[in-house]
Write a protein that holds these residues in place. Sequence first.
Motif, mmCIF file in Angstrom:
data_model
loop_
_atom_site.group_PDB
_atom_site.id
_atom_site.type_symbol
_atom_site.label_atom_id
_atom_site.label_comp_id
_atom_site.label_asym_id
_atom_site.label_seq_id
_atom_site.Cartn_x
_atom_site.Cartn_y
_atom_site.Cartn_z
ATOM 1 N N ARG A 119 -73.569 -1.550 -28.609
ATOM 2 C CA ARG A 119 -73.513 -1.606 -29.936
ATOM 3 C C ARG A 119 -72.530 -2.806 -30.437
ATOM 4 O O ARG A 119 -71.353 -3.004 -30.027
ATOM 5 N N GLY A 120 -72.735 -3.703 -31.300
ATOM 6 C CA GLY A 120 -72.167 -4.774 -31.819
ATOM 7 C C GLY A 120 -72.010 -5.961 -30.804
ATOM 8 O O GLY A 120 -71.006 -6.685 -31.375
ATOM 9 N N ARG A 121 -72.437 -6.014 -29.590
ATOM 10 C CA ARG A 121 -72.169 -6.971 -28.763
ATOM 11 C C ARG A 121 -73.482 -7.864 -28.764
ATOM 12 O O ARG A 121 -74.486 -7.405 -29.109
ATOM 13 N N THR A 122 -73.220 -9.149 -28.361
ATOM 14 C CA THR A 122 -74.372 -9.875 -28.050
ATOM 15 C C THR A 122 -74.631 -10.198 -26.600
ATOM 16 O O THR A 122 -73.698 -10.378 -25.753
ATOM 17 N N LEU A 123 -75.853 -10.052 -26.007
ATOM 18 C CA LEU A 123 -75.994 -10.232 -24.700
ATOM 19 C C LEU A 123 -77.561 -10.644 -24.433
ATOM 20 O O LEU A 123 -78.359 -10.654 -25.195
ATOM 21 N N THR A 124 -77.736 -11.149 -23.197
ATOM 22 C CA THR A 124 -79.161 -11.705 -22.753
ATOM 23 C C THR A 124 -79.282 -10.767 -21.555
ATOM 24 O O THR A 124 -78.669 -9.978 -21.118
ATOM 25 N N SER A 125 -80.962 -10.685 -21.411
ATOM 26 C CA SER A 125 -81.268 -10.095 -20.171
ATOM 27 C C SER A 125 -82.793 -10.448 -19.938
ATOM 28 O O SER A 125 -83.386 -11.566 -20.521
ATOM 29 N N TRP A 126 -83.585 -9.862 -19.169
ATOM 30 C CA TRP A 126 -84.844 -10.092 -19.011
ATOM 31 C C TRP A 126 -85.509 -9.760 -20.318
ATOM 32 O O TRP A 126 -84.979 -8.902 -21.013
ATOM 33 N N PRO A 127 -86.425 -10.766 -20.862
ATOM 34 C CA PRO A 127 -87.029 -10.525 -22.191
ATOM 35 C C PRO A 127 -87.581 -9.205 -22.332
ATOM 36 O O PRO A 127 -87.430 -9.019 -23.797
ATOM 37 N N SER A 128 -88.207 -8.456 -21.589
ATOM 38 C CA SER A 128 -88.532 -7.189 -21.979
ATOM 39 C C SER A 128 -87.402 -6.179 -22.407
ATOM 40 O O SER A 128 -87.949 -5.114 -23.066
ATOM 41 N N LEU A 129 -86.230 -6.602 -22.287
ATOM 42 C CA LEU A 129 -85.237 -5.529 -22.879
ATOM 43 C C LEU A 129 -84.965 -5.859 -24.161
ATOM 44 O O LEU A 129 -83.803 -5.131 -24.675
ATOM 45 N N LYS A 130 -85.214 -6.758 -24.909
ATOM 46 C CA LYS A 130 -84.755 -7.308 -26.217
ATOM 47 C C LYS A 130 -84.702 -6.165 -27.140
ATOM 48 O O LYS A 130 -83.911 -5.961 -27.873
ATOM 49 N N THR A 131 -85.992 -5.606 -27.151
ATOM 50 C CA THR A 131 -86.039 -4.458 -28.278
ATOM 51 C C THR A 131 -85.175 -3.209 -27.825
ATOM 52 O O THR A 131 -84.565 -2.745 -28.759
ATOM 53 N N ASP A 132 -84.742 -2.765 -26.413
ATOM 54 C CA ASP A 132 -84.018 -1.700 -26.251
ATOM 55 C C ASP A 132 -82.504 -2.133 -26.472
ATOM 56 O O ASP A 132 -82.154 -1.298 -26.764
ATOM 57 N N ILE A 133 -82.266 -3.312 -26.408
ATOM 58 C CA ILE A 133 -80.801 -3.741 -26.803
ATOM 59 C C ILE A 133 -80.454 -3.878 -28.185
ATOM 60 O O ILE A 133 -79.807 -3.110 -28.766
ATOM 61 N N SER A 134 -81.776 -4.251 -29.059
ATOM 62 C CA SER A 134 -81.763 -4.161 -30.381
ATOM 63 C C SER A 134 -81.531 -2.776 -31.105
ATOM 64 O O SER A 134 -80.853 -2.378 -31.871
ATOM 65 N N ASN A 135 -82.247 -1.997 -30.455
ATOM 66 C CA ASN A 135 -82.263 -0.538 -30.715
ATOM 67 C C ASN A 135 -81.011 0.112 -30.338
ATOM 68 O O ASN A 135 -80.656 1.210 -31.188
ATOM 69 N N ALA A 136 -80.257 -0.546 -29.508
ATOM 70 C CA ALA A 136 -78.990 0.343 -28.935
ATOM 71 C C ALA A 136 -77.798 -0.359 -29.980
ATOM 72 O O ALA A 136 -76.549 -0.163 -29.566
ATOM 73 N N GLY A 137 -78.140 -1.219 -31.020
ATOM 74 C CA GLY A 137 -77.220 -2.033 -31.872
ATOM 75 C C GLY A 137 -76.659 -3.002 -31.207
ATOM 76 O O GLY A 137 -75.591 -3.712 -31.741
ATOM 77 N N GLY A 138 -77.234 -3.749 -30.290
ATOM 78 C CA GLY A 138 -76.781 -4.942 -29.812
ATOM 79 C C GLY A 138 -77.796 -6.233 -30.307
ATOM 80 O O GLY A 138 -78.739 -5.876 -30.968
ATOM 81 N N THR A 139 -77.091 -7.295 -30.320
ATOM 82 C CA THR A 139 -78.013 -8.527 -30.581
ATOM 83 C C THR A 139 -78.334 -9.274 -29.194
ATOM 84 O O THR A 139 -77.476 -9.584 -28.331
ATOM 85 N N TRP A 140 -79.727 -9.246 -29.164
ATOM 86 C CA TRP A 140 -80.226 -10.015 -27.848
ATOM 87 C C TRP A 140 -80.356 -11.635 -28.134
ATOM 88 O O TRP A 140 -80.859 -12.047 -29.241
ATOM 89 N N VAL A 141 -79.922 -12.318 -27.244
ATOM 90 C CA VAL A 141 -80.172 -14.006 -27.329
ATOM 91 C C VAL A 141 -80.812 -14.572 -25.966
ATOM 92 O O VAL A 141 -80.832 -13.793 -25.068
ATOM 93 N N ASP A 142 -81.628 -15.430 -26.264
ATOM 94 C CA ASP A 142 -82.301 -15.968 -24.986
ATOM 95 C C ASP A 142 -81.649 -17.248 -24.507
ATOM 96 O O ASP A 142 -81.854 -18.316 -24.898
ATOM 97 N N GLU A 143 -80.700 -16.848 -23.622
ATOM 98 C CA GLU A 143 -79.672 -17.755 -23.029
ATOM 99 C C GLU A 143 -79.550 -17.734 -21.587
ATOM 100 O O GLU A 143 -79.571 -16.597 -21.062
ATOM 101 N N GLN A 144 -79.271 -18.701 -20.808
ATOM 102 C CA GLN A 144 -79.063 -18.598 -19.512
ATOM 103 C C GLN A 144 -78.121 -17.575 -18.921
ATOM 104 O O GLN A 144 -78.281 -16.729 -18.301
ATOM 105 N N VAL A 145 -76.951 -17.936 -19.653
ATOM 106 C CA VAL A 145 -75.950 -17.068 -19.552
ATOM 107 C C VAL A 145 -75.351 -16.662 -20.852
ATOM 108 O O VAL A 145 -75.173 -17.771 -21.580
ATOM 109 N N HIS A 146 -75.020 -15.578 -21.180
ATOM 110 C CA HIS A 146 -74.053 -15.233 -22.535
ATOM 111 C C HIS A 146 -72.886 -14.846 -22.120
ATOM 112 O O HIS A 146 -72.825 -13.583 -21.469
ATOM 113 N N ILE A 147 -71.650 -14.924 -22.702
ATOM 114 C CA ILE A 147 -70.356 -14.338 -22.539
ATOM 115 C C ILE A 147 -70.080 -14.067 -24.014
ATOM 116 O O ILE A 147 -69.675 -14.828 -24.814
ATOM 117 N N ASP A 148 -69.833 -12.529 -23.850
ATOM 118 C CA ASP A 148 -69.427 -11.892 -25.240
ATOM 119 C C ASP A 148 -68.043 -11.541 -24.923
ATOM 120 O O ASP A 148 -67.580 -10.479 -24.073
#
Length: 179
Positions: A119-148
């Motif tokens: 919640r409140g964090r920005t992260l990346t992952s395998w694309p199929s987790l995008k909705t799960d991350i958003s539903n958990a209050g996170g922000t998903w980005v399509d980046e090779q590596v994301h450092i929050d």
Amino acid sequence: MRIAFLTAPEGVEQVELTEPWQAVKDAGHQPVLVSTKPGHVQAFNHLDKADTFPVEAVVGEVPAESFDGLVLPGGVANPDFLRMDEQAVAFVRAFFDQGRPVAAICHGPWTLIEADVVRGRTLTSWPSLKTDISNAGGTWVDEQVHIDRDGNLLITSRKPDDLKAFDEAIVTEFAGQNT
């Protein structure tokens, strides 16, 4: 630095375990394989069984504070098993509660979602987790590596093709947290 690599007894994507492990070791740090059961973990190359690796510590028997950081390798089954294990989820949450650095690749953020730490964090992952991350209050980005850096250090990456950048981020950023 002692870095915990948390995996389930079966289902970790081998390359997502072995490459970051070697990067940590080559940087002069101590990787430690932590699992939910003693013995060995069975790694996979996607859907095919690969090598086994000896477990060095068991969740519930070793506290998070005995490590300087945590790496969550992916594989589809690995984080799915981990998120169903209360002690594994508590172990992950403890790293956040203690402000220790955490890194996760591919499907690894599923365990972070279960630990309620995105919640409140920005992260990346395998694309199929995008909705799960958003539903958990996170922000998903399509980046090779994301450092929050909002809170404790959280490094995330999308897939095995991103391992070189993920490994470099772990080694550089974890060392910067412990100086």
